[in-house]
Design an enzyme around this catalytic site. Structure first.
Site, mmCIF file in Angstrom:
data_model
loop_
_atom_site.group_PDB
_atom_site.id
_atom_site.type_symbol
_atom_site.label_atom_id
_atom_site.label_comp_id
_atom_site.label_asym_id
_atom_site.label_seq_id
_atom_site.Cartn_x
_atom_site.Cartn_y
_atom_site.Cartn_z
ATOM 1 N N ASN A 8 0.870 -1.183 0.000
ATOM 2 C CA ASN A 8 0.000 0.000 0.000
ATOM 3 C C ASN A 8 0.902 1.227 0.000
ATOM 4 O O ASN A 8 1.518 1.544 1.014
ATOM 5 C CB ASN A 8 -0.893 -0.042 1.249
ATOM 6 C CG ASN A 8 -1.705 1.231 1.417
ATOM 7 O OD1 ASN A 8 -1.742 2.082 0.525
ATOM 8 N ND2 ASN A 8 -2.354 1.368 2.571
ATOM 9 N N TRP A 9 0.964 1.888 -1.136
ATOM 10 C CA TRP A 9 1.888 3.019 -1.270
ATOM 11 C C TRP A 9 1.355 4.293 -0.611
ATOM 12 O O TRP A 9 2.062 5.289 -0.530
ATOM 13 C CB TRP A 9 2.190 3.292 -2.755
ATOM 14 C CG TRP A 9 3.005 2.224 -3.418
ATOM 15 C CD1 TRP A 9 3.468 1.050 -2.868
ATOM 16 C CD2 TRP A 9 3.471 2.228 -4.780
ATOM 17 N NE1 TRP A 9 4.185 0.335 -3.793
ATOM 18 C CE2 TRP A 9 4.207 1.026 -4.984
ATOM 19 C CE3 TRP A 9 3.337 3.112 -5.845
ATOM 20 C CZ2 TRP A 9 4.800 0.709 -6.207
ATOM 21 C CZ3 TRP A 9 3.928 2.792 -7.066
ATOM 22 C CH2 TRP A 9 4.658 1.607 -7.237
ATOM 23 N N LYS A 10 0.115 4.269 -0.172
ATOM 24 C CA LYS A 10 -0.505 5.453 0.460
ATOM 25 C C LYS A 10 -0.297 6.674 -0.443
ATOM 26 O O LYS A 10 -0.314 6.533 -1.663
ATOM 27 C CB LYS A 10 0.032 5.631 1.886
ATOM 28 C CG LYS A 10 -0.125 4.335 2.692
ATOM 29 C CD LYS A 10 0.088 4.500 4.165
ATOM 30 C CE LYS A 10 -0.103 3.151 4.860
ATOM 31 N NZ LYS A 10 0.002 3.227 6.307
ATOM 32 N N HIS A 95 -9.476 1.050 5.036
ATOM 33 C CA HIS A 95 -8.176 1.190 5.700
ATOM 34 C C HIS A 95 -8.344 2.103 6.917
ATOM 35 O O HIS A 95 -9.124 3.046 6.888
ATOM 36 C CB HIS A 95 -7.149 1.771 4.721
ATOM 37 C CG HIS A 95 -5.757 1.735 5.275
ATOM 38 N ND1 HIS A 95 -5.303 2.665 6.182
ATOM 39 C CD2 HIS A 95 -4.745 0.854 5.085
ATOM 40 C CE1 HIS A 95 -4.051 2.348 6.512
ATOM 41 N NE2 HIS A 95 -3.690 1.263 5.862
ATOM 42 N N GLU A 97 -6.723 4.475 8.021
ATOM 43 C CA GLU A 97 -6.550 5.910 7.757
ATOM 44 C C GLU A 97 -7.819 6.499 7.153
ATOM 45 O O GLU A 97 -8.165 7.651 7.401
ATOM 46 C CB GLU A 97 -5.320 6.125 6.854
ATOM 47 C CG GLU A 97 -4.038 5.895 7.647
ATOM 48 C CD GLU A 97 -2.868 5.351 6.867
ATOM 49 O OE1 GLU A 97 -2.848 5.460 5.630
ATOM 50 O OE2 GLU A 97 -1.946 4.797 7.515
ATOM 51 N N GLU A 167 -4.932 -4.883 10.667
ATOM 52 C CA GLU A 167 -3.879 -3.891 10.851
ATOM 53 C C GLU A 167 -4.138 -3.145 12.153
ATOM 54 O O GLU A 167 -4.942 -2.208 12.186
ATOM 55 C CB GLU A 167 -3.878 -2.890 9.691
ATOM 56 C CG GLU A 167 -3.646 -3.530 8.328
ATOM 57 C CD GLU A 167 -3.179 -2.513 7.306
ATOM 58 O OE1 GLU A 167 -2.051 -2.657 6.842
ATOM 59 O OE2 GLU A 167 -3.926 -1.574 6.994
ATOM 60 N N GLY A 173 2.992 2.367 10.764
ATOM 61 C CA GLY A 173 3.920 3.479 10.576
ATOM 62 C C GLY A 173 4.656 3.866 11.848
ATOM 63 O O GLY A 173 5.302 4.912 11.908
ATOM 64 N N SER A 212 3.916 -2.120 10.195
ATOM 65 C CA SER A 212 5.375 -2.148 10.325
ATOM 66 C C SER A 212 5.997 -3.494 9.940
ATOM 67 O O SER A 212 6.956 -3.951 10.568
ATOM 68 C CB SER A 212 5.805 -1.737 11.743
ATOM 69 O OG SER A 212 5.358 -0.424 12.019
ATOM 70 N N GLY A 233 3.052 -1.079 4.260
ATOM 71 C CA GLY A 233 3.071 0.337 3.902
ATOM 72 C C GLY A 233 4.479 0.782 3.576
ATOM 73 O O GLY A 233 4.990 0.563 2.474
ATOM 74 N N GLY A 234 5.149 1.392 4.557
ATOM 75 C CA GLY A 234 6.463 2.002 4.346
ATOM 76 C C GLY A 234 7.469 1.113 3.621
ATOM 77 O O GLY A 234 8.151 1.571 2.701
HETATM 78 P P1 13P Z 1 3.303 0.397 7.623
HETATM 79 O O1 13P Z 1 3.827 -0.883 7.019
HETATM 80 O O2 13P Z 1 4.007 1.618 7.124
HETATM 81 O O3 13P Z 1 3.228 0.318 9.113
HETATM 82 O O4 13P Z 1 1.782 0.562 7.099
HETATM 83 C C1 13P Z 1 0.898 -0.498 7.227
HETATM 84 C C2 13P Z 1 -0.334 -0.164 6.472
HETATM 85 O O5 13P Z 1 -1.108 0.693 6.865
HETATM 86 C C3 13P Z 1 -0.571 -0.884 5.204
HETATM 87 O O6 13P Z 1 -1.860 -0.672 4.740
#
Ligand code: 13P
Length: 250
Positions: A8-10, A95, A97, A167, A173, A212, A233-234
């Site tokens: 997920n590149w956000k 998600h 967020e 999640e 993050g 993470s 994510g990251g």
């Molecule tokens: P991180 O891997 O950056 O913690 O993000 C997880 C995430 O929200 C994937 O959708």
């Protein structure tokens, strides 16, 4: 069950950076991809570029969000048919967020899941508790509410198209990950909920862990029972680290 490793590149990447990252990733992963399925969720503006860059690979591409309606006066939104038009085959629904920063309710998330399935787009329902909810002992109740509400109205005939991602919000993050025991407890709970909803068909739905995930912890997390992949994510923003997580499945 073959694990799914999803990135997920956000809200990251310009089109040229997205093409570079996707191209580097294609070069860094095994061909054929035997041990895992791989999916990327770039921003809407990069979907076409990423689809082009991965077209000769087995990587699938989806959107991070979608409006449930097909068209209409919904300024700023993107519809299921628009995603199909660009070539996206997957979508993230609910998600944390989206839930926390943009006020998405369980009901709205459910409408997205149903709309995706109605268009043969593969939805991933994201669930997870906040730190305050965990500390208040509400993890199981929150996860149950989000799973039952998010999947309401989805028939057992659709289980092959659905993925669930757990999640924990406090692990996103932050560099904190759920311990294998913490992840294992919630994944086992989600598996039991899916079996309650769909009987034997509930055993075939993949449940991803997100929060993470890195090359260094992926193998341990992916070894936990009922952890059937990762939503990253990251660490999905660099080809070597995302490829390192994919390598942890073999
Ligand atoms: P991180 O891997 O950056 O913690 O993000 C997880 C995430 O929200 C994937 O959708």
């Amino acid at each position: 069950m073959k694990p799914l490793i999803a990135g997920n590149w956000k809200m990251h990447m310009t089109r040229s950076a997205a093409r570079e990252l996707a191209t580097a990733l294609v070069r860094s992963i095994p061909d054929p991809l035997e041990a895992a399925d791989v999916a990327l969720y770039p921003p809407f503006t990069c979907l076409s570029d990423v689809l082009g860059a991965v077209s000769d690979s087995e990587i699938s591409v989806g959107a991070q969000n979608m409006h449930p309606q097909d068209q209409g006066a919904f300024t700023g939104e993107i519809s299921p048919s628009m995603l199909l038009d660009v070539g996206a085959t997957r979508v993230l629904c609910g998600h944390s967020e989206r839930r926390q920063l943009f006020g998405e309710s369980d009901d709205f998330v459910n409408q997205k899941v149903l709309a995706a399935l109605g268009h043969d787009i593969l939805p991933t329902l994201c669930v997870g508790e906040t730190l305050a909810e965990r500390e208040a002992g509400q993890t199981a109740a929150v996860v149950e509410r989000q799973v039952r509400a998010g999947l309401a109205g989805v028939g057992a005939d659709k289980t092959g198209e659905v993925t669930v991602a757990y999640e924990p919000v406090w692990a996103i993050g932050t560099g904190l990950t759920a311990t294998p025991a913490q992840a294992g407890a919630v994944h086992a709970q989600i598996r039991a909920l899916l079996q309650d909803l769909w009987a034997a068909a509930g055993e075939t739905v993949r449940i991803l862990y997100g929060g993470s995930v890195k090359p260094a912890n992926a193998r341990e997390l992916l070894g936990v029972p009922h952890v059937n992949g990762a939503l990253v994510g990251g660490a999905s923003l660099s080809a070597p680290s995302f490829a390192g997580i994919i390598a942890a499945t073999s």
